[in-house]
Design an enzyme around this catalytic site. Structure first.
Site, PDB file in Angstrom:
ATOM      1  N   HIS A  11       0.846  -1.198   0.000  1.00 24.14           N
ATOM      2  CA  HIS A  11       0.000   0.000   0.000  1.00 24.14           C
ATOM      3  C   HIS A  11       0.876   1.240   0.000  1.00 24.14           C
ATOM      4  CE1 HIS A  11       1.224  -0.419   4.186  1.00 24.14           C
ATOM      5  NE2 HIS A  11       0.938   0.865   4.355  1.00 24.14           N
TER       6      HIS A  11
ATOM      7  N   ASP B 207       0.828   5.154   1.951  1.00 24.86           N
ATOM      8  CA  ASP B 207       0.156   5.832   3.060  1.00 24.86           C
ATOM      9  C   ASP B 207      -0.518   7.092   2.514  1.00 24.86           C
ATOM     10  OD1 ASP B 207       1.202   3.862   4.678  1.00 24.86           O
ATOM     11  OD2 ASP B 207       2.791   5.108   5.520  1.00 24.86           O
TER      12      ASP B 207
ATOM     13  N   HIS C 246       4.850   0.169  -0.007  1.00 20.47           N
ATOM     14  CA  HIS C 246       5.590  -0.647   0.954  1.00 20.47           C
ATOM     15  C   HIS C 246       4.694  -1.743   1.505  1.00 20.47           C
ATOM     16  CE1 HIS C 246       3.744   2.762   3.074  1.00 20.47           C
ATOM     17  NE2 HIS C 246       3.725   2.012   4.163  1.00 20.47           N
TER      18      HIS C 246
ATOM     19  N   ARG D 225       7.992  -8.817  15.268  1.00 12.76           N
ATOM     20  CA  ARG D 225       8.351  -7.445  14.873  1.00 12.76           C
ATOM     21  C   ARG D 225       7.368  -6.503  15.539  1.00 12.76           C
ATOM     22  NH1 ARG D 225      10.506  -4.094  10.694  1.00 12.76           N
ATOM     23  NH2 ARG D 225       9.080  -2.424  10.135  1.00 12.76           N
TER      24      ARG D 225
HETATM   25  C1  LIG Z   1      -7.580  -0.823   3.936  1.00  9.32           C
HETATM   26  C2  LIG Z   1      -7.403   0.302   4.571  1.00  9.32           C
HETATM   27  C3  LIG Z   1      -6.643   0.425   5.866  1.00  9.32           C
HETATM   28  C4  LIG Z   1      -6.301   1.903   5.880  1.00  9.32           C
HETATM   29  C5  LIG Z   1      -7.588   2.477   5.377  1.00  9.32           C
HETATM   30  C6  LIG Z   1      -7.812   1.652   4.111  1.00  9.32           C
HETATM   31  O1  LIG Z   1      -9.144   1.663   3.633  1.00  9.32           O
HETATM   32  C7  LIG Z   1      -6.838   2.167   3.036  1.00  9.32           C
HETATM   33  C8  LIG Z   1      -5.622   2.894   3.667  1.00  9.32           C
HETATM   34  C9  LIG Z   1      -5.098   2.180   4.920  1.00  9.32           C
HETATM   35  C10 LIG Z   1      -4.098   3.018   5.722  1.00  9.32           C
HETATM   36  C11 LIG Z   1      -2.612   2.783   5.355  1.00  9.32           C
HETATM   37  C12 LIG Z   1      -1.741   3.706   6.209  1.00  9.32           C
HETATM   38  C13 LIG Z   1      -2.134   3.708   7.679  1.00  9.32           C
HETATM   39  O2  LIG Z   1      -1.714   2.494   8.289  1.00  9.32           O
HETATM   40  C14 LIG Z   1      -3.683   3.850   7.848  1.00  9.32           C
HETATM   41  C15 LIG Z   1      -4.071   4.069   9.313  1.00  9.32           C
HETATM   42  C16 LIG Z   1      -4.191   4.941   6.961  1.00  9.32           C
HETATM   43  O3  LIG Z   1      -4.408   6.095   7.239  1.00  9.32           O
HETATM   44  O4  LIG Z   1      -4.440   4.425   5.690  1.00  9.32           O
HETATM   45  C17 LIG Z   1      -4.339   2.648   7.160  1.00  9.32           C
HETATM   46  C18 LIG Z   1      -5.876   2.512   7.236  1.00  9.32           C
HETATM   47  C19 LIG Z   1      -6.330   1.668   8.435  1.00  9.32           C
HETATM   48  O5  LIG Z   1      -5.646   0.723   8.835  1.00  9.32           O
HETATM   49  O6  LIG Z   1      -7.419   1.954   8.940  1.00  9.32           O
HETATM   50  O1  LIG Z   2       4.629  -2.004  10.569  1.00  9.53           O
HETATM   51  C1  LIG Z   2       5.368  -1.586   9.698  1.00  9.53           C
HETATM   52  O2  LIG Z   2       6.576  -1.767   9.725  1.00  9.53           O
HETATM   53  C2  LIG Z   2       4.774  -0.769   8.554  1.00  9.53           C
HETATM   54  C3  LIG Z   2       3.269  -0.725   8.630  1.00  9.53           C
HETATM   55  C4  LIG Z   2       2.642   0.245   7.690  1.00  9.53           C
HETATM   56  O3  LIG Z   2       3.085   0.422   6.594  1.00  9.53           O
HETATM   57  C5  LIG Z   2       1.448   0.981   8.130  1.00  9.53           C
HETATM   58  O4  LIG Z   2       1.000   0.780   9.277  1.00  9.53           O
HETATM   59  O5  LIG Z   2       0.934   1.797   7.318  1.00  9.53           O
HETATM   60 FE   LIG Z   3       2.148   2.100   5.588  1.00 10.09          FE
END
Ligand SMILES: C=C1C[C@]23C[C@@]1(O)CC[C@H]2[C@@]12CC[C@H](O)[C@@](C)(C(=O)O1)[C@H]2[C@@H]3C(=O)O
Ligand SMILES: O=C(O)CCC(=O)C(=O)O
Ligand SMILES: [Fe+2]
Length: 339
Positions: free
Chosen positions: A206, A208, A263, A273
């Site tokens: 994904h 961020d 990543h 981890r």
């Molecule tokens: C599948 C998902 C988890 C996420 C929200 C989403 O719909 C798409 C983006 C995901 C992500 C990736 C980065 C961060 O870990 C996170 C908190 C964010 O802002 O976008 C996660 C979301 C999540 O885990 O709720």
């Molecule tokens: O846990 C990690 O090392 C990365 C996780 C990550 O990419 C995320 O939480 O968006």
């Molecule tokens: Fe991430």
């Protein structure tokens, strides 16, 4: 022959796996925050990788290890105790399910708002019940990491030549900034290693969505980034340093000069981890668009204009691996029509 129990089979059956990749990548840019050339090196790293390692950052190691210890205590609690802080909405404790749209991974996590008032009662109760003051360890750590992040964002603005130099840092330091903090725990999976020689996907690929992500982990491998040519490489862990990711919003604000890096995390077969990530986001009402001073003469924004609220709402409807910025890219015809 390895025989898996029914419980282990149930655990693994919904998980994706991946062949282990060879070796650790030695090409990750390392930036010394006190280097007089840091601003130039940061910009180069964000353009080429969207990712770098930060050393000499000034965050005391004890802040990292104290939080790591207390987080580990939390993840080692009985399942029924941890479940009191879940399910995530999106904040709270989560186990295997990531986000609201069906993604799964070999992971447990706590997702928190960095604004303590926003955290729901179920999350706060975990902090209150913890005798060693988990909450203050989280707050102390976040305060230090925010201070360092503002410094990095100011160096980025300097390196890009955009003014004033707090144009980026003020977005994440604003009291209405929509930032969050995540503690991820990836248990080892030795049975699977014995069975297939593969690794479980801890956190699927994904990007961020925010402006910047600041990650610290223990010394266990697992984090991988995708290079420009599409190859996945393993990041050598370093528990004393931070790893900085460029997020989608900053890719847009630089009109694609900085890369929002793809990543993922592979769970280690033998060691757990643990990682802690601060995601710096702007206020919900903020318009996300390229800085005008970064656009060359006649250069158009590659993206439709949108607010962080609109982007975030759309992101939370997507699956982890989706290309979320695609919905906001201008169509090539529209760009050409204006040239
Ligand atoms: C599948 C998902 C988890 C996420 C929200 C989403 O719909 C798409 C983006 C995901 C992500 C990736 C980065 C961060 O870990 C996170 C908190 C964010 O802002 O976008 C996660 C979301 C999540 O885990 O709720
Ligand atoms: O846990 C990690 O090392 C990365 C996780 C990550 O990419 C995320 O939480 O968006
Ligand atoms: Fe991430």
């Amino acid at each position: 022959m390895v025989v898996l129990s029914q419980t282990a089979l149930d655990h693994y059956s919904s998980m994706k796996t991946c062949k282990p990749t060879n070796g650790l990548f030695t090409g990750i840019p390392v930036i010394d925050l006190k280097d007089p050339e840091a601003k130039t090196r940061i910009v180069e790293a964000c353009q080429e990788f969207g990712f770098f390692k930060l050393v000499n950052h000034g965050v005391p190691f004890e802040f990292m290890t104290r939080l790591e210890y207390l987080a580990m205590n939390f993840f080692n609690l009985p399942q029924s105790e941890k479940d009191k802080a879940g399910p995530p909405d999106p904040f709270g404790y989560g186990n295997k399910r990531i986000g609201p749209n069906g993604d799964v991974g070999w992971i447990e996590y706590l997702l928190l708002n960095t604004n303590p008032q926003v955290n729901c009662n179920k999350t706060l109760s975990i902090f209150q019940e913890n005798p060693q003051n988990f909450r203050s360890a989280v707050e102390d750590y976040i305060l230090e990491v925010k201070r360092m992040t503002y410094e990095v964002l100011e160096l980025m603005a300097d390196g890009l030549g955009i003014e004033p130099r707090n144009v980026l840092s003020k977005l994440v330091s604003d009291e209405k900034s929509d930032s969050c903090f995540r503690l991820n725990y990836y248990p080892p999976c030795p049975e699977l290693q014995a069975l297939s020689g593969r690794n479980l996907i801890g956190f699927g690929e994904h990007t961020d969505p925010q402006i910047i992500s600041v990650l610290r982990s223990n010394n266990t491998t697992g984090l991988q980034i995708c290079l420009r040519d599409g190859t996945w490489v393993s990041v050598p862990p370093d528990q004393t340093s931070f790893f900085i990711n460029i997020g989608d919003a900053l890719q847009v604000m630089t009109n694609g000069r900085f890369r929002s890096v793809k990543h993922r995390v592979l769970a280690d077969n033998m060691k757990s981890r643990i990682s802690m990530i601060y995601f710096g986001g702007p206020p919900l009402s903020e318009k996300i668009a390229p800085f005008p001073s970064l656009l060359a003469e006649g250069e158009e924004s590659l993206y439709e204009q949108f607010t962080w609220y609109e982007y975030k709402s759309s992101a939370y409807k997507s699956r982890l691996a989706d290309y979320r910025l695609g919905l906001f890219e201008k169509k090539m015809q529209a760009i050409l029509a204006n040239i």
